[in-house]
Design a protein around this motif. Sequence first.
Motif, PDB file in Angstrom:
ATOM      1  N   SER A  35      -3.366   3.423   6.999  1.00  0.00           N
ATOM      2  CA  SER A  35      -3.443   4.406   5.915  1.00  0.00           C
ATOM      3  C   SER A  35      -3.025   5.795   6.395  1.00  0.00           C
ATOM      4  CB  SER A  35      -4.865   4.459   5.342  1.00  0.00           C
ATOM      5  OG  SER A  35      -5.791   4.904   6.318  1.00  0.00           O
TER       6      SER A  35
ATOM      7  N   HIS B 176       0.831  -1.211   0.000  1.00  0.00           N
ATOM      8  CA  HIS B 176       0.000   0.000   0.000  1.00  0.00           C
ATOM      9  C   HIS B 176       0.862   1.257   0.000  1.00  0.00           C
ATOM     10  CE1 HIS B 176      -3.288  -2.667   0.447  1.00  0.00           C
ATOM     11  NE2 HIS B 176      -3.198  -2.843   1.757  1.00  0.00           N
ATOM     12  N   LEU B 177       1.986   1.214   0.731  1.00  0.00           N
ATOM     13  CA  LEU B 177       2.883   2.358   0.759  1.00  0.00           C
ATOM     14  C   LEU B 177       3.483   2.600  -0.625  1.00  0.00           C
ATOM     15  CD1 LEU B 177       4.535   4.565   2.204  1.00  0.00           C
ATOM     16  CD2 LEU B 177       6.191   2.798   2.856  1.00  0.00           C
TER      17      LEU B 177
ATOM     18  N   VAL C  21       4.211   9.576   3.093  1.00  0.00           N
ATOM     19  CA  VAL C  21       4.203  10.142   1.745  1.00  0.00           C
ATOM     20  C   VAL C  21       4.355  11.663   1.800  1.00  0.00           C
ATOM     21  CG1 VAL C  21       2.810  10.503  -0.333  1.00  0.00           C
ATOM     22  CG2 VAL C  21       2.875   8.247   0.745  1.00  0.00           C
ATOM     23  N   GLN C  22       3.670  12.291   2.735  1.00  0.00           N
ATOM     24  CA  GLN C  22       3.768  13.748   2.855  1.00  0.00           C
ATOM     25  C   GLN C  22       5.185  14.176   3.209  1.00  0.00           C
ATOM     26  OE1 GLN C  22       0.738  14.632   5.761  1.00  0.00           O
ATOM     27  NE2 GLN C  22      -0.868  14.902   4.223  1.00  0.00           N
TER      28      GLN C  22
ATOM     29  N   ASN D  41       2.206   1.837  -3.539  1.00  0.00           N
ATOM     30  CA  ASN D  41       1.167   2.376  -4.424  1.00  0.00           C
ATOM     31  C   ASN D  41       0.911   3.857  -4.148  1.00  0.00           C
ATOM     32  OD1 ASN D  41       0.736  -0.044  -5.785  1.00  0.00           O
ATOM     33  ND2 ASN D  41      -0.793  -0.756  -4.312  1.00  0.00           N
ATOM     34  N   ALA D  42       0.921   4.232  -2.861  1.00  0.00           N
ATOM     35  CA  ALA D  42       0.691   5.638  -2.501  1.00  0.00           C
ATOM     36  C   ALA D  42       1.832   6.526  -2.992  1.00  0.00           C
ATOM     37  CB  ALA D  42       0.532   5.765  -0.987  1.00  0.00           C
TER      38      ALA D  42
ATOM     39  N   SER E  84       7.618  13.559   0.311  1.00  0.00           N
ATOM     40  CA  SER E  84       7.313  14.488  -0.786  1.00  0.00           C
ATOM     41  C   SER E  84       8.021  15.814  -0.588  1.00  0.00           C
ATOM     42  CB  SER E  84       5.808  14.732  -0.881  1.00  0.00           C
ATOM     43  OG  SER E  84       5.122  13.564  -1.272  1.00  0.00           O
TER      44      SER E  84
ATOM     45  N   ILE F 197       0.739   5.765   6.350  1.00  0.00           N
ATOM     46  CA  ILE F 197       1.194   5.832   4.962  1.00  0.00           C
ATOM     47  C   ILE F 197       1.081   7.251   4.422  1.00  0.00           C
ATOM     48  CG2 ILE F 197       0.591   5.138   2.598  1.00  0.00           C
ATOM     49  CD1 ILE F 197      -0.055   2.351   3.766  1.00  0.00           C
ATOM     50  N   GLN F 198      -0.027   7.908   4.714  1.00  0.00           N
ATOM     51  CA  GLN F 198      -0.223   9.282   4.264  1.00  0.00           C
ATOM     52  C   GLN F 198       0.837  10.212   4.858  1.00  0.00           C
ATOM     53  OE1 GLN F 198      -4.038  10.930   5.286  1.00  0.00           O
ATOM     54  NE2 GLN F 198      -3.768  12.766   4.052  1.00  0.00           N
TER      55      GLN F 198
ATOM     56  N   LYS G  63       1.565   6.804  -6.870  1.00  0.00           N
ATOM     57  CA  LYS G  63       0.499   7.723  -7.281  1.00  0.00           C
ATOM     58  C   LYS G  63       0.911   9.177  -7.095  1.00  0.00           C
ATOM     59  CE  LYS G  63      -3.427   4.623  -6.430  1.00  0.00           C
ATOM     60  NZ  LYS G  63      -4.613   4.373  -5.577  1.00  0.00           N
ATOM     61  N   LYS G  64       1.786   9.412  -6.146  1.00  0.00           N
ATOM     62  CA  LYS G  64       2.256  10.772  -5.876  1.00  0.00           C
ATOM     63  C   LYS G  64       3.365  11.179  -6.848  1.00  0.00           C
ATOM     64  CE  LYS G  64       1.754  14.209  -2.848  1.00  0.00           C
ATOM     65  NZ  LYS G  64       0.482  14.868  -2.571  1.00  0.00           N
TER      66      LYS G  64
END
Length: 443
Positions: free
Chosen positions: A171, A40-41, A178-179, A43-44, A182, A174-175, A47-48
Amino acid sequence: MTSEFQEPSSSSSSSNTHQWTHDIFLSFRGTDTRNNFTGHLYNALHKKGINTFIDDELRRGEEISPALLKAIEGSRISILILSKNYASSSWCLDELLKILECKKTKEQMVLPVFFKVDPSDVEHQTKCFGKAFDELGDKVKDDVKMLRWKDALIDVSNLTGGWIFSKGNESELIQEIVQRVSLVVNRTYLNVAKYPVGIEPRVHEVNSLLSIGRNDIRMVGILGINGIGKTTIAKAIYNSIAYQFDGSCFLANIGETSKQESGLVHLQETLLSEILRDTRISQVGNVNRGINVIKQRLCSKRILLILDGVDKLVQLETLAGNLNWFGIGSRIIITTREKALLANHEVNLIYPVRDMDHNEALQLFSLNAFKTEKPPENYAILTERAIRYARGLPLVLTDLGSELYGRSIVQWKSALDKYEAERKRKRKVRKKSSKKIFYKNSK
């Protein structure tokens, strides 16, 4: 969910010039997390638009593949998913060794995720994590390799910059990951130095004053004469920690900019637009209005602000008048030559930049003068003369080395004679001026 973000340790700035082939390398135990958290990580991140390497091949044999080693070397960030069976895999542990090596040699960022394991169990190899490690030891029967792996697990358990996850909503974690990455991947780095000799230990010393892990607001002064490396240190710090804040801004050459017409207003507008990431910030009009806008817009934001080259108190009063202008966790760094200025602004955390020691000066000068870390034997005496002239100042070492690059011994002697004579002349002028002032004041 119980997760915790830990602030990373400092790194030098050379990572901003490295040509990475991947943004992220994911290290994980496939049987534990491939089809859930890690999948899941990935994929996230994908997508970013974050270029992430994940090993999708079934692993055969005991040796880590050259392709995998190359992927680790070419990744800007390695994320370690430390799950309960991570230490049961020689592949994972060899990846860990390579990742920690790249952290040291390539300034790679390493972010551990303690996924349903406690960092202390990783450090001491206890409970289910330790059981998996012991079972691997029974298979490999190699005490030397086991000791290397053990040391690596101790090192990774003490890394900062990662997360601890025990239970809850994956999730959300994971968010958050990703933040965070990024901000690193999409951030523009400041150019620090062609040869960053001696920067890392000084950055480490300033970071100890910043204490980013503490939930307070701090102003830290970097104090020193021209050419000592204040700005270089501040840039390296900015590159290493800026991504941890809600917003960041490096205002360079404040003393010079503020002399220009509406210079202070321009600095206020730049500060606001960079921290808020909004180029549409309207003109603040005047300094007093700018002060109010800064306080109103930034009082709840955790920001990093670097005020470089400050030489007047009004500049601080205009751009960072008080700690309460900014949100909890904010850090303001001021570089200046003026100790009294810091005292007047009640900046009590001060780092006086020290001169380069002989080894640092020799290395920096040689890199600029010869493109090697030591001088050729026939230039050794002249090199020592040049280093004495520079007096441990990085700017002088850099400029003088660059000027003398490719020149003959005769040209070196001529140039050094000229510089030393000019210094003596200026010293005599200063002595005469000080005597005149003394006699005038004594009358």
